[in-house]
Design an enzyme around this catalytic site. Sequence first.
Site, mmCIF file in Angstrom:
data_model
loop_
_atom_site.group_PDB
_atom_site.id
_atom_site.type_symbol
_atom_site.label_atom_id
_atom_site.label_comp_id
_atom_site.label_asym_id
_atom_site.label_seq_id
_atom_site.Cartn_x
_atom_site.Cartn_y
_atom_site.Cartn_z
ATOM 1 N N HIS A 77 -4.852 8.158 -13.482
ATOM 2 C CA HIS A 77 -3.674 7.694 -14.204
ATOM 3 C C HIS A 77 -4.034 7.024 -15.525
ATOM 4 C CE1 HIS A 77 -1.882 8.100 -10.163
ATOM 5 N NE2 HIS A 77 -0.813 8.445 -10.859
ATOM 6 N N GLY A 78 -5.304 6.704 -15.727
ATOM 7 C CA GLY A 78 -5.721 6.067 -16.972
ATOM 8 C C GLY A 78 -5.133 4.683 -17.117
ATOM 9 N N GLU A 91 -11.077 -12.271 4.498
ATOM 10 C CA GLU A 91 -11.838 -11.895 5.697
ATOM 11 C C GLU A 91 -13.267 -12.421 5.648
ATOM 12 O OE1 GLU A 91 -10.893 -10.447 8.457
ATOM 13 O OE2 GLU A 91 -8.835 -10.239 7.783
#
Length: 98
Positions: A52-53, A77
């Site tokens: 998608h750039g 975590e």
Amino acid sequence: MCIAPRAEAARWLCYRRLGLRDGLPHTREAAMVKWLVPHLAVQAINDCIVPHGHVGWSTEMPLQQLLLDVSGLQIGEGAPQIQNLVIARHLIGRQYTG
């Protein structure tokens, strides 16, 4: 590199960890899951952002928020370095890892 085989390996590691939870020691497996699953998630999201750039980084796409959420999981975590230390202690012993 395709993420599907690594995701499948992570799934089976989760199943193994859950199976061991019924009374056997599972600290090492839990640390592996806590390290591997968020790592794969960040990698998968990055693989989605690249095509998608610059639009992938914009707030118009949900990818930026996904990356922020998953990065938070890595911290929540336990830092990846801590999980690596737990795994190393179980593999080679506490006396060699500090």
